[in-house]
Design a protein around this motif. Structure first.
Motif, short mmCIF file in Angstrom:
data_model
loop_
_atom_site.label_atom_id
_atom_site.label_comp_id
_atom_site.label_asym_id
_atom_site.label_seq_id
_atom_site.Cartn_x
_atom_site.Cartn_y
_atom_site.Cartn_z
N TYR A 156 78.16 -38.65 -137.07
CA TYR A 156 77.42 -38.79 -138.32
C TYR A 156 75.93 -38.77 -137.97
O TYR A 156 75.53 -38.94 -136.82
CB TYR A 156 77.71 -40.14 -138.98
CG TYR A 156 79.15 -40.34 -139.41
CD1 TYR A 156 80.10 -40.81 -138.51
CD2 TYR A 156 79.54 -40.09 -140.73
CE1 TYR A 156 81.42 -41.00 -138.90
CE2 TYR A 156 80.85 -40.29 -141.12
CZ TYR A 156 81.78 -40.75 -140.21
OH TYR A 156 83.08 -40.95 -140.60
N LYS A 161 67.57 -41.72 -146.20
CA LYS A 161 68.66 -40.92 -146.76
C LYS A 161 70.01 -41.55 -146.44
O LYS A 161 70.12 -42.41 -145.57
CB LYS A 161 68.60 -39.50 -146.21
CG LYS A 161 67.36 -38.73 -146.65
CD LYS A 161 67.45 -37.28 -146.22
CE LYS A 161 66.25 -36.49 -146.72
NZ LYS A 161 66.34 -35.05 -146.35
N GLN A 162 71.05 -41.09 -147.15
CA GLN A 162 72.39 -41.59 -146.90
C GLN A 162 72.95 -40.99 -145.62
O GLN A 162 72.54 -39.91 -145.17
CB GLN A 162 73.30 -41.21 -148.08
CG GLN A 162 73.01 -41.99 -149.35
CD GLN A 162 74.06 -41.76 -150.42
OE1 GLN A 162 74.65 -40.69 -150.50
NE2 GLN A 162 74.29 -42.77 -151.25
N ARG A 163 73.91 -41.70 -145.08
CA ARG A 163 74.57 -41.20 -143.88
C ARG A 163 75.33 -39.92 -144.22
O ARG A 163 75.96 -39.82 -145.27
CB ARG A 163 75.53 -42.26 -143.33
CG ARG A 163 76.01 -41.95 -141.94
CD ARG A 163 76.77 -43.10 -141.34
NE ARG A 163 78.12 -43.22 -141.85
CZ ARG A 163 79.12 -43.79 -141.16
NH1 ARG A 163 78.88 -44.28 -139.96
NH2 ARG A 163 80.32 -43.86 -141.69
N GLU A 164 75.28 -38.98 -143.30
CA GLU A 164 75.89 -37.68 -143.50
C GLU A 164 76.93 -37.42 -142.40
O GLU A 164 76.62 -37.57 -141.21
CB GLU A 164 74.81 -36.58 -143.45
CG GLU A 164 75.34 -35.17 -143.56
CD GLU A 164 74.25 -34.12 -143.36
OE1 GLU A 164 74.49 -32.95 -143.68
OE2 GLU A 164 73.16 -34.48 -142.86
N TRP A 165 78.12 -37.02 -142.80
CA TRP A 165 79.15 -36.67 -141.82
C TRP A 165 78.84 -35.30 -141.24
O TRP A 165 78.47 -34.37 -141.96
CB TRP A 165 80.52 -36.67 -142.48
CG TRP A 165 81.60 -36.20 -141.58
CD1 TRP A 165 82.20 -36.90 -140.57
CD2 TRP A 165 82.21 -34.91 -141.58
NE1 TRP A 165 83.16 -36.12 -139.95
CE2 TRP A 165 83.18 -34.90 -140.55
CE3 TRP A 165 82.04 -33.76 -142.34
CZ2 TRP A 165 83.97 -33.79 -140.28
CZ3 TRP A 165 82.82 -32.65 -142.06
CH2 TRP A 165 83.77 -32.66 -141.05
N ALA A 184 80.86 -30.09 -141.09
CA ALA A 184 80.25 -29.98 -142.39
C ALA A 184 79.84 -28.53 -142.59
O ALA A 184 79.31 -27.90 -141.66
CB ALA A 184 79.03 -30.90 -142.48
N GLN A 220 71.98 -40.07 -139.85
CA GLN A 220 71.27 -40.67 -140.97
C GLN A 220 69.79 -40.50 -140.77
O GLN A 220 69.21 -41.00 -139.80
CB GLN A 220 71.62 -42.16 -141.12
CG GLN A 220 71.05 -42.78 -142.38
CD GLN A 220 71.69 -44.10 -142.73
OE1 GLN A 220 72.27 -44.78 -141.88
NE2 GLN A 220 71.59 -44.50 -143.99
#
Length: 118
Positions: free
Chosen positions: A37, A43-47, A60, A39
């Motif tokens: 992941y 910002k929000q955590r992104e996979w 992704a 971050q």
């Protein structure tokens, strides 16, 4: 709990490459999956990606083609190869073990910072 050892982060210019490593002792023998992941600040955590115990991987959509995940079972280590880096890839990168209760609850990590300058 056991600490995940995340490494390989650093500062790089746009277009460059980095290879992140994540070592989790025992994750191979316990058939854990490994996820990456990131971050970015504010910002929000992104996979990003995962690799399963049997070697299946997924990414992704926005990162497929630039990022590649692999693992070395003998070293209990998962790698994230990142190519053609962009300033928007700047973030803290984390790995996480998924799967059984043991996989989910054994490890903790601090992440590794990646900074891409234009």
């Amino acid at each position: 709990q056991v600490q995940l050892v995340e490494s390989g982060g650093g500062s790089v210019q746009a277009g460059g490459s980095l290879r992140l490593s994540c070592t989790a002792p025992g994750f191979t023998s316990h058939s854990c999956d490994m996820h990456w992941y990131r971050q970015a600040a504010g910002k929000q955590r992104e996979w990003i990606s995962f690799i399963t115990s049997d070697g299946t991987s997924s990414y992704a959509g926005s990162l497929k083609g630039r990022f590649s995940i692999s693992k070395d079972k003998a070293k209990d280590t998962v790698y994230l190869q990142m190519n053609s880096l962009k300033p928007e890839d700047t973030a803290m990168y984390y790995c996480e073990t998924h799967g059984s209760t043991w996989c989910r609850e054994t490890f903790w990590g601090q992440g590794t910072q990646v900074t891409v300058s234009s």
